[in-house]
Design an enzyme around this catalytic site. Structure first.
Site, PDB file in Angstrom:
ATOM      1  N   LYS A  66      18.232  14.900  33.016  1.00  0.00           N
ATOM      2  CA  LYS A  66      16.808  15.241  32.947  1.00  0.00           C
ATOM      3  C   LYS A  66      16.655  16.466  32.039  1.00  0.00           C
ATOM      4  O   LYS A  66      17.268  17.517  32.289  1.00  0.00           O
ATOM      5  CB  LYS A  66      16.319  15.547  34.367  1.00  0.00           C
ATOM      6  CG  LYS A  66      14.877  15.229  34.622  1.00  0.00           C
ATOM      7  CD  LYS A  66      14.605  15.349  36.117  1.00  0.00           C
ATOM      8  CE  LYS A  66      13.146  15.295  36.424  1.00  0.00           C
ATOM      9  NZ  LYS A  66      12.884  15.701  37.802  1.00  0.00           N
TER      10      LYS A  66
HETATM   11  C1  E4P Z   1       9.662  14.778  38.562  1.00  0.00           C
HETATM   12  O1  E4P Z   1      10.694  14.321  38.198  1.00  0.00           O
HETATM   13  C2  E4P Z   1       9.512  16.087  39.190  1.00  0.00           C
HETATM   14  O2  E4P Z   1      10.664  16.388  39.912  1.00  0.00           O
HETATM   15  C3  E4P Z   1       8.371  16.100  40.135  1.00  0.00           C
HETATM   16  O3  E4P Z   1       7.683  14.887  40.164  1.00  0.00           O
HETATM   17  C4  E4P Z   1       7.529  17.321  40.090  1.00  0.00           C
HETATM   18  O4  E4P Z   1       6.489  17.113  40.982  1.00  0.00           O
HETATM   19  P1  E4P Z   1       5.713  18.228  41.791  1.00  0.00           P
HETATM   20  O5  E4P Z   1       4.529  18.644  41.014  1.00  0.00           O
HETATM   21  O6  E4P Z   1       5.352  17.512  43.055  1.00  0.00           O
HETATM   22  O7  E4P Z   1       6.670  19.362  42.039  1.00  0.00           O
END
Ligand code: E4P
Length: 217
Positions: free
Chosen positions: A83
């Protein structure tokens, strides 16, 4: 549409796996920090537990550092997707890793133009954070729809992974637009299965059954 769990909590992952609907996991540095456990221990456990793709995030801000971290992360298993935040150095790393056959999930994406660049660099997944756009009065799902249209227009293989969803309606909208994946927190998995009329309906059936002392055996 694939369902990913957005967490680093192993207990939640085990529970979702037991439901038979979990296709993968996305983690991020905040999720890992929240577990209070060492990164290597958590990442190793999740990658062994989950048969599908597991996103593990890099933390370097320069391409060389990102690539070095990616080489370390992919050692956790064949299901690892690296990622990488969308930024110039991130794109360079995505391109280099794609050339090496290492898959990336380009993250912290908030616009369709960012998503276009990620696809051109060879990202395996793009993660628009729809809920965080909604949080600041923008339409997150509109951005996801634009990405869907652009990827379809040009035949990009990059998978649209709708992320930061806030409620079951986001999941429904993602499915309707043909998103490849939605990643969500465990509470949204639970909300998806619930319906008050289902609870009432089950109770009515069981009450009628018990009232007549019926038995399957
Ligand atoms: C995506 O891969 C992220 O980890 C995640 O969806 C971030 O989301 P949040 O705004 O709920 O922290």
């Amino acid at each position: 549409m694939k369902f990913f769990l957005d967490t680093a909590d192993v207990a939640e992952i085990k529970e979702a796996l037991s439901w038979g609907i979990l296709d993968g996991v996305t983690t991020n540095p905040s999720h890992v920090a929240k577990t209070g456990r060492k990164f290597r221990e958590v990442a190793g456990e999740i990658c062994k537990l989950v048969p599908g793709d597991v996103s593990l995030e890099t933390v370097s801000l320069d391409a060389a550092g990102i690539v070095k971290e990616a080489h370390e992360l992919v050692k956790f298993g064949r299901n690892v997707v690296v990622k990488i935040p969308i930024m110039k150095e991130g794109l360079k790393a995505v391109k280099q890793l794609a050339d090496e056959g290492i898959r990336s999930n380009v993250t912290v994406c908030f616009s369709a133009s960012q998503a276009l660049l990620a696809a051109k660099a060879g990202a395996a997944y793009i993660s628009p954070f729809v809920g965080r756009l909604d949080d600041i009065s923008h339409d997150g799902m509109e951005v996801a729809q634009q990405i869907r249209t652009i990827y379809t227009n040009y035949g990009f293989k990059t998978q649209l992974l709708v992320a930061a969803v806030r409620h079951p309606l986001h999941v429904l909208q993602a499915a309707l637009m043909g998103a490849d994946v939605t990643t969500m927190r465990f509470n949204i998995f639970e909300q998806l299965v619930q319906h008050p009329l289902t609870d009432i309906g089950i109770k009515m059936f069981l009450d009628d059954w018990k009232a007549k002392n019926l038995s399957i055996w």
